[in-house]
Enzyme design. Structure first.
Site, PDB file in Angstrom:
ATOM      1  N   GLY A  45      52.263  37.319  45.119  1.00 58.06           N
ATOM      2  CA  GLY A  45      52.196  36.455  43.786  1.00 58.06           C
ATOM      3  C   GLY A  45      52.220  37.942  43.003  1.00 58.06           C
ATOM      4  N   GLY A  66      48.740  39.747  40.163  1.00 58.45           N
ATOM      5  CA  GLY A  66      49.329  40.479  40.888  1.00 58.45           C
ATOM      6  C   GLY A  66      49.893  41.668  40.232  1.00 58.45           C
ATOM      7  N   THR A  95      43.774  32.721  44.938  1.00 56.53           N
ATOM      8  CA  THR A  95      44.322  31.458  44.305  1.00 56.53           C
ATOM      9  C   THR A  95      43.284  30.210  44.420  1.00 56.53           C
ATOM     10  OG1 THR A  95      46.392  31.855  45.336  1.00 56.53           O
ATOM     11  CG2 THR A  95      46.182  29.608  44.841  1.00 56.53           C
ATOM     12  N   HIS A  98      33.410  28.403  43.508  1.00 56.39           N
ATOM     13  CA  HIS A  98      33.931  29.045  42.187  1.00 56.39           C
ATOM     14  C   HIS A  98      34.113  27.737  41.255  1.00 56.39           C
ATOM     15  CE1 HIS A  98      35.664  31.895  39.545  1.00 56.39           C
ATOM     16  NE2 HIS A  98      37.047  31.346  40.027  1.00 56.39           N
TER      17      HIS A  98
HETATM   18  N1  APR Z   1      55.175  32.284  47.158  1.00 55.43           N
HETATM   19  C1  APR Z   1      54.808  33.384  46.572  1.00 55.43           C
HETATM   20  N2  APR Z   1      54.796  33.476  45.219  1.00 55.43           N
HETATM   21  C2  APR Z   1      54.683  32.484  44.633  1.00 55.43           C
HETATM   22  C3  APR Z   1      54.636  31.245  44.974  1.00 55.43           C
HETATM   23  C4  APR Z   1      54.973  30.998  46.415  1.00 55.43           C
HETATM   24  N3  APR Z   1      55.177  29.833  47.110  1.00 55.43           N
HETATM   25  N4  APR Z   1      54.521  30.201  44.007  1.00 55.43           N
HETATM   26  C5  APR Z   1      54.334  30.834  43.070  1.00 55.43           C
HETATM   27  N5  APR Z   1      54.047  32.178  43.197  1.00 55.43           N
HETATM   28  C6  APR Z   1      53.959  33.078  42.367  1.00 55.43           C
HETATM   29  C7  APR Z   1      54.602  32.803  40.732  1.00 55.43           C
HETATM   30  O1  APR Z   1      55.975  33.139  40.772  1.00 55.43           O
HETATM   31  C8  APR Z   1      53.759  33.897  39.881  1.00 55.43           C
HETATM   32  O2  APR Z   1      54.439  34.880  39.755  1.00 55.43           O
HETATM   33  O3  APR Z   1      52.763  33.292  41.855  1.00 55.43           O
HETATM   34  C9  APR Z   1      52.672  33.798  40.708  1.00 55.43           C
HETATM   35  C10 APR Z   1      51.336  33.645  40.207  1.00 55.43           C
HETATM   36  O4  APR Z   1      51.191  34.069  38.887  1.00 55.43           O
HETATM   37  P1  APR Z   1      50.674  33.657  37.433  1.00 55.43           P
HETATM   38  O5  APR Z   1      51.210  32.254  37.415  1.00 55.43           O
HETATM   39  O6  APR Z   1      50.766  34.826  36.549  1.00 55.43           O
HETATM   40  O7  APR Z   1      49.014  33.423  37.776  1.00 55.43           O
HETATM   41  P2  APR Z   1      48.000  34.453  37.716  1.00 55.43           P
HETATM   42  O8  APR Z   1      47.245  34.556  36.346  1.00 55.43           O
HETATM   43  O9  APR Z   1      48.113  35.824  38.591  1.00 55.43           O
HETATM   44  O10 APR Z   1      46.699  33.565  38.704  1.00 55.43           O
HETATM   45  C11 APR Z   1      47.155  33.490  40.019  1.00 55.43           C
HETATM   46  O11 APR Z   1      44.776  33.083  40.651  1.00 55.43           O
HETATM   47  O12 APR Z   1      43.007  32.870  39.366  1.00 55.43           O
HETATM   48  C12 APR Z   1      43.720  32.248  40.199  1.00 55.43           C
HETATM   49  O13 APR Z   1      43.814  30.039  39.243  1.00 55.43           O
HETATM   50  C13 APR Z   1      44.622  31.275  39.166  1.00 55.43           C
HETATM   51  O14 APR Z   1      45.482  30.375  41.224  1.00 55.43           O
HETATM   52  C14 APR Z   1      45.860  31.219  40.168  1.00 55.43           C
HETATM   53  C15 APR Z   1      45.902  32.713  40.738  1.00 55.43           C
END
Ligand code: APR
EC number: 1.1.1.37
Length: 318
Positions: free
Chosen positions: A10, A15, A120, A176
């Site tokens: 991610g 990330g 996540t 959480h």
């Molecule tokens: N495989 C890999 N990456 C993926 C997949 C997958 N199947 N599906 C989605 N992603 C990637 C998206 O493309 C995106 O870049 O996961 C990333 C998530 O990033 P953001 O939407 O910016 O979310 P973020 O704020 O980083 O939070 C991620 O952490 O706190 C928790 O609730 C929040 O579940 C969320 C996670």
């Protein structure tokens, strides 16, 4: 000696921040993985270009293939979708469970000896799905929530008492979510428990109660301010602290979502409890003595995690 390898699954808001912090703290080489093409490569290159200025030599690489996370020592998972308007919690569970299955497969096939930290949401259920999908021993897979929730609690307490955040220690346990349990009796300033600080007039009980409530809703407060997206700086810092404890075998005592086998009366579930993190992963689960009221709050929180786990089971994700 070769550098450690840190795989970040991610490459979104959290990330990217994880990659930057891994570099700044010289934890090792970083692979940023995402299903989106270009984003992980772009962020990796951007951070690599900061390295000469900041003075770190980590290699940063963006990836769209799981083969690139081969032999990673630590994997931090933020892949998934956030909850969007009109989406129920069960919808989120369904979508992110599928993501956890893909990520679990990727870990199983490429780095089965890694220490895995899941971020996540919904955290306590997703970390369980991820552990099952990856087939790693439970002590090598944990969830990051407690360090973040405790950091929020510590920040609010330090601000209210006008003392350094470094001297404030706190434990926030349970799931959480809104039912999390900030354990005030075990929260201290330089070793002085919060109830004593109330007696000493450093803070009022009313203020403590307000802070407990604000901590429980800490994630939502940030979402409301940002409007699009959720917190990412503090979640990333928190996960890095856990990764560092593993990589450096520091044996920090930190709250984390850990797999319980009877501790706290909970079986076969991931719930936030204090643990010791060292080079064997979750090396110990610390069992605190609760008062009846604390136990009641903890049980209530465990129930809300159980509902999520049941939702995963209904969907066939567990
Ligand atoms: N495989 C890999 N990456 C993926 C997949 C997958 N199947 N599906 C989605 N992603 C990637 C998206 O493309 C995106 O870049 O996961 C990333 C998530 O990033 P953001 O939407 O910016 O979310 P973020 O704020 O980083 O939070 C991620 O952490 O706190 C928790 O609730 C929040 O579940 C969320 C996670």
């Amino acid at each position: 000696m070769a550098r450690n390898k840190i795989a970040l699954i991610g490459a979104g808001q959290i990330g990217g921040t994880l990659a930057l912090l891994s570099g700044l703290k010289q934890l090792g080489d970083v692979v940023l993985f995402d299903i989106q093409e270009g984003i992980p490569q772009g962020k990796a290159l951007d951070i690599a270009e900061a390295a000469p200025v900041e003075g770190f030599d980590s290699r940063l690489q963006g990836a769209n293939s799981y083969a690139d996370i081969k032999d990673a020592d630590v994997v931090i998972v933020t892949a998934g979708v956030p909850r969007k308007p009109g989406m129920s919690r069960d919808d989120l569970v369904e979508t992110n469970s599928k993501v956890m299955h893909q990520v679990g497969e990727g870990i199983k096939n490429n780095c089965p000896n890694a220490f895995v930290i899941c971020i996540t949401n919904p955290l306590d259920a997703m970390v369980y799905v991820l552990q099952q999908a990856a087939g790693l021993p439970p002590e090598k897979v944990c969830g990051m929530a407690g360090v973040l929730d405790s950091a929020r609690f510590r920040h609010f307490l330090a601000e209210a008492m006008d003392v350094s955040v470094e001297d404030v220690n706190a434990f926030v346990l349970g799931g959480h979510g809104d039912t999390m349990v900030p354990v005030t009796r075990y929260s201290t300033v330089a070793g002085i428990p919060l109830p004593d600080l109330v007696e000493m007039g450093w803070i009022t009980q009313d203020k403590v109660d307000q802070i407990v409530e604000r901590t429980r809703k800490g994630g939502g407060e940030i979402v409301n301010l940002l409007k699009s997206g959720s917190a990412f700086y503090a979640p990333a810092s928190s996960a890095i602290q856990m990764a560092e404890s593993y990589l450096l075998d520091k044996k920090r005592v930190l709250p984390a979502a850990a797999y319980l086998t009877g501790q706290y009366g909970v079986n076969d579930m991931y719930v936030g409890v204090p643990v010791v993190i060292g080079d064997k992963g979750i090396e110990r689960i610390v069992e605190l003595k609760f008062t009846d009221h604390e136990q009641e709050m903890f049980n209530h929180s465990v129930e809300s995690v159980r509902e999520l786990v049941d939702a995963c089971k209904k969907l066939g994700a567990l």
